[in-house]
Motif scaffolding. Structure first.
Motif, mmCIF file in Angstrom:
data_model
loop_
_atom_site.group_PDB
_atom_site.id
_atom_site.type_symbol
_atom_site.label_atom_id
_atom_site.label_comp_id
_atom_site.label_asym_id
_atom_site.label_seq_id
_atom_site.Cartn_x
_atom_site.Cartn_y
_atom_site.Cartn_z
ATOM 1 N N GLY A 1 -8.957 -6.979 -2.149
ATOM 2 C CA GLY A 1 -7.544 -6.915 -2.470
ATOM 3 C C GLY A 1 -7.365 -5.037 -2.808
ATOM 4 O O GLY A 1 -8.129 -4.514 -2.668
ATOM 5 N N LEU A 2 -5.943 -5.090 -2.432
ATOM 6 C CA LEU A 2 -5.333 -3.786 -2.573
ATOM 7 C C LEU A 2 -5.546 -3.094 -3.813
ATOM 8 O O LEU A 2 -5.424 -3.822 -4.956
ATOM 9 C CB LEU A 2 -3.733 -3.999 -2.231
ATOM 10 C CG LEU A 2 -3.181 -2.455 -2.190
ATOM 11 C CD1 LEU A 2 -3.560 -1.785 -0.805
ATOM 12 C CD2 LEU A 2 -1.560 -2.652 -2.375
ATOM 13 N N ASP B 1 2.451 -9.582 9.323
ATOM 14 C CA ASP B 1 3.631 -9.357 10.170
ATOM 15 C C ASP B 1 4.660 -10.496 9.950
ATOM 16 O O ASP B 1 5.224 -10.668 11.202
ATOM 17 C CB ASP B 1 3.064 -9.304 11.428
ATOM 18 C CG ASP B 1 2.116 -7.894 11.592
ATOM 19 O OD1 ASP B 1 2.187 -6.843 10.721
ATOM 20 O OD2 ASP B 1 1.134 -7.889 12.568
ATOM 21 N N GLY B 2 4.969 -10.841 9.038
ATOM 22 C CA GLY B 2 6.084 -11.775 8.907
ATOM 23 C C GLY B 2 5.989 -13.295 9.069
ATOM 24 O O GLY B 2 6.758 -14.094 9.242
ATOM 25 N N GLN B 3 4.651 -13.525 9.517
ATOM 26 C CA GLN B 3 4.151 -15.011 10.035
ATOM 27 C C GLN B 3 2.986 -15.453 9.018
ATOM 28 O O GLN B 3 2.109 -14.667 8.489
ATOM 29 C CB GLN B 3 3.609 -14.920 11.487
ATOM 30 C CG GLN B 3 4.720 -14.184 12.381
ATOM 31 C CD GLN B 3 5.940 -15.376 12.550
ATOM 32 O OE1 GLN B 3 5.971 -16.547 12.571
ATOM 33 N NE2 GLN B 3 7.120 -14.644 12.626
ATOM 34 N N ASP C 1 -6.330 -5.851 3.555
ATOM 35 C CA ASP C 1 -6.069 -5.795 4.950
ATOM 36 C C ASP C 1 -4.737 -5.974 5.340
ATOM 37 O O ASP C 1 -4.272 -5.851 6.404
ATOM 38 C CB ASP C 1 -6.570 -7.115 5.356
ATOM 39 C CG ASP C 1 -6.351 -8.435 4.524
ATOM 40 O OD1 ASP C 1 -5.423 -8.199 3.724
ATOM 41 O OD2 ASP C 1 -6.887 -9.490 4.886
ATOM 42 N N GLY C 2 -3.939 -5.739 4.225
ATOM 43 C CA GLY C 2 -2.461 -5.734 4.368
ATOM 44 C C GLY C 2 -1.611 -7.204 4.337
ATOM 45 O O GLY C 2 -0.604 -7.016 4.334
ATOM 46 N N ARG C 3 -2.454 -8.189 4.352
ATOM 47 C CA ARG C 3 -1.976 -9.417 4.242
ATOM 48 C C ARG C 3 -1.441 -9.581 2.964
ATOM 49 O O ARG C 3 -1.890 -9.254 1.887
ATOM 50 C CB ARG C 3 -2.948 -10.333 4.608
ATOM 51 C CG ARG C 3 -3.446 -10.377 6.310
ATOM 52 C CD ARG C 3 -4.364 -11.501 6.498
ATOM 53 N NE ARG C 3 -4.527 -11.706 7.940
ATOM 54 C CZ ARG C 3 -5.404 -12.627 8.433
ATOM 55 N NH1 ARG C 3 -6.017 -13.270 7.818
ATOM 56 N NH2 ARG C 3 -5.396 -12.686 9.716
ATOM 57 N N LEU C 4 -0.524 -10.637 3.016
ATOM 58 C CA LEU C 4 0.216 -11.057 1.527
ATOM 59 C C LEU C 4 -0.723 -12.455 1.386
ATOM 60 O O LEU C 4 -0.440 -13.420 2.387
ATOM 61 C CB LEU C 4 1.809 -11.398 1.659
ATOM 62 C CG LEU C 4 2.417 -9.835 1.890
ATOM 63 C CD1 LEU C 4 3.923 -10.462 2.108
ATOM 64 C CD2 LEU C 4 2.342 -8.992 1.042
ATOM 65 N N TYR C 5 -0.938 -12.789 0.205
ATOM 66 C CA TYR C 5 -1.482 -13.965 -0.375
ATOM 67 C C TYR C 5 -0.525 -14.745 -1.010
ATOM 68 O O TYR C 5 -0.321 -14.197 -2.353
ATOM 69 C CB TYR C 5 -2.822 -13.844 -0.865
ATOM 70 C CG TYR C 5 -3.814 -13.457 0.488
ATOM 71 C CD1 TYR C 5 -4.667 -14.071 0.968
ATOM 72 C CD2 TYR C 5 -3.851 -11.830 0.432
ATOM 73 C CE1 TYR C 5 -5.572 -13.816 1.909
ATOM 74 C CE2 TYR C 5 -4.710 -11.473 1.510
ATOM 75 C CZ TYR C 5 -5.606 -12.422 2.214
ATOM 76 O OH TYR C 5 -6.317 -11.868 3.060
ATOM 77 N N ALA D 1 0.809 -1.338 -0.013
ATOM 78 C CA ALA D 1 -0.261 0.129 -0.067
ATOM 79 C C ALA D 1 0.998 1.242 -0.100
ATOM 80 O O ALA D 1 0.262 2.304 -0.707
ATOM 81 C CB ALA D 1 -0.968 0.067 1.279
ATOM 82 N N ASP D 2 2.192 1.273 0.675
ATOM 83 C CA ASP D 2 2.968 2.391 0.534
ATOM 84 C C ASP D 2 3.720 2.366 -0.617
ATOM 85 O O ASP D 2 4.730 3.146 -0.548
ATOM 86 C CB ASP D 2 3.652 2.210 1.957
ATOM 87 C CG ASP D 2 4.755 1.303 1.941
ATOM 88 O OD1 ASP D 2 4.780 0.359 1.139
ATOM 89 O OD2 ASP D 2 5.302 1.275 3.060
ATOM 90 N N GLY D 3 3.484 1.657 -1.446
ATOM 91 C CA GLY D 3 4.396 1.782 -2.846
ATOM 92 C C GLY D 3 5.836 0.842 -2.724
ATOM 93 O O GLY D 3 6.504 0.998 -3.744
ATOM 94 N N THR D 4 5.882 0.068 -1.845
ATOM 95 C CA THR D 4 6.998 -0.717 -1.807
ATOM 96 C C THR D 4 6.999 -1.803 -2.427
ATOM 97 O O THR D 4 5.844 -2.629 -2.533
ATOM 98 C CB THR D 4 7.381 -1.220 -0.191
ATOM 99 O OG1 THR D 4 7.496 -0.199 0.821
ATOM 100 C CG2 THR D 4 8.615 -2.111 -0.043
ATOM 101 N N LEU D 5 8.125 -2.116 -3.246
ATOM 102 C CA LEU D 5 8.004 -3.153 -4.240
ATOM 103 C C LEU D 5 8.512 -4.501 -3.593
ATOM 104 O O LEU D 5 9.535 -4.422 -2.608
ATOM 105 C CB LEU D 5 9.293 -2.893 -5.290
ATOM 106 C CG LEU D 5 9.537 -4.119 -6.286
ATOM 107 C CD1 LEU D 5 8.378 -4.527 -7.234
ATOM 108 C CD2 LEU D 5 10.917 -3.934 -7.281
ATOM 109 N N VAL D 6 7.682 -5.739 -3.595
ATOM 110 C CA VAL D 6 8.015 -6.842 -2.931
ATOM 111 C C VAL D 6 8.052 -8.013 -4.031
ATOM 112 O O VAL D 6 7.268 -7.797 -5.229
ATOM 113 C CB VAL D 6 6.769 -7.130 -1.954
ATOM 114 C CG1 VAL D 6 6.894 -6.310 -0.982
ATOM 115 C CG2 VAL D 6 5.489 -7.268 -2.617
ATOM 116 N N TRP D 7 8.700 -9.171 -3.816
ATOM 117 C CA TRP D 7 8.515 -10.109 -4.833
ATOM 118 C C TRP D 7 8.804 -11.491 -3.963
ATOM 119 O O TRP D 7 9.335 -11.465 -2.856
ATOM 120 C CB TRP D 7 10.078 -9.983 -5.710
ATOM 121 C CG TRP D 7 11.273 -9.942 -5.220
ATOM 122 C CD1 TRP D 7 12.136 -11.124 -5.050
ATOM 123 C CD2 TRP D 7 11.966 -8.844 -4.832
ATOM 124 N NE1 TRP D 7 13.287 -10.678 -4.614
ATOM 125 C CE2 TRP D 7 13.166 -9.308 -4.322
ATOM 126 C CE3 TRP D 7 11.675 -7.499 -4.678
ATOM 127 C CZ2 TRP D 7 14.217 -8.361 -3.708
ATOM 128 C CZ3 TRP D 7 12.730 -6.627 -4.062
ATOM 129 C CH2 TRP D 7 13.916 -7.180 -3.846
#
Length: 274
Positions: A268-269, A225-227, A207-211, A165-171
């Protein structure tokens, strides 16, 4: 939470994206971009040839596809790169190289907050025992194909890609089983998954969760939160990617060639182009 199978008989489905009430996805060994709707079922959008891996909707309503060149045994490879699929089904090659580097096998893609198209290029074999090539992440202008190498990694097989949501790139990294963020120009691990949870594609919930589609675990792992806080199991299948449509999560599953739907009750976001 139990899911339901809404489509069967697909040829290694991947790269899902929600488009106005319909699910668009790739079929890697089928060499095509496909659409599913509740009203009409499965329909071919375009024949891409090769091995179309990921899909993303562009600002003009067209679709962009990461073309890995083709992975089906005995099939002729085509040029690896980024393809554009027009509204009439016409397929054109946007680029096969970026910043002087030839693309080896682009995998997944996402539009970033700066309007550019970001994608992973894991390079080489999907078996870590046979691959020591450094993986790469690129960003291009979708209209011109011009762009740059964002980061070169080790032999980690960068796979799925998304933005927080804050624009951070994730992979995701299939070989290390990690989800990683780009923070101040450097990789920062968000979560390390257990054995048999090699991550493929992923999406981000409002909700900020990664799927995270976690292949050999037969499930989408839900990360907060990393879990890992939950698992959405797709039978004995191999989930490859996922996306939100309304408050449902749609999952491409390649072992049985199916699409799964989970009624999560969250959205979803929002993506840059719907």
């Amino acid at each position: 939470m139990d899911g339901e199978v809404i489509a069967t008989g697909l040829a290694f489905p991947e790269g899902s994206v929600w488009d106005g009430g319909e699910l668009v996805f790739t079929e890697i060994t089928g060499g095509r971009l496909t659409r599913w709707s509740a009203a009409r079922g499965v329909e071919t959008v375009a024949t891409t040839g090769g091995g179309p891996n990921g899909a993303a909707k562009g600002p003009d309503g067209t679709f962009y596809v990461t073309q890995n060149g083709g992975m089906a045994p005995g099939e002729a490879r085509i040029t690896a790169g980024i393809q554009r699929v027009g509204r009439d089904g016409t397929v054109t090659l946007v680029t096969s190289e970026v910043d002087g580097r030839t693309l080896d096998g682009p995998n997944d893609l996402a539009f970033g907050p700066d309007g550019r198209l970001y994608f992973t290029d894991p390079r080489g074999d999907a078996n870590p025992a046979r691959n020591e090539l450094p993986g790469r992440i690129y960003a291009i202008d979708a209209a011109s194909g011009e762009g740059e190498l964002v980061i070169e990694l080790g032999p980690v097989f960068p796979n799925g890609i998304a933005f927080l949501a804050d624009g951070t790139l994730v992979w995701t990294e299939s070989f290390t089983r990690r989800v990683v963020a780009l923070v101040d120009g450097k990789p920062e691990v968000l979560v390390s998954q257990p054995e048999r949870h090699a991550p493929d594609g992923m999406c981000v919930g409002a909700d900020g969760r990664l799927y995270v589609a976690s292949t050999f675990s037969h499930a989408v792992t839900v990360v907060e939160d990393g879990q890992i806080v939950d698992k959405l199991v797709c039978g004995d299948g191999m989930p490859t990617n996922c996306c939100f449509g309304g408050t449902d999560l749609y999952v491409t599953e390649s072992r049985r060639g199916t699409i799964w739907r989970f009624a999560l009750g969250v959205t979803g976001l929002p993506l840059p182009h719907g």
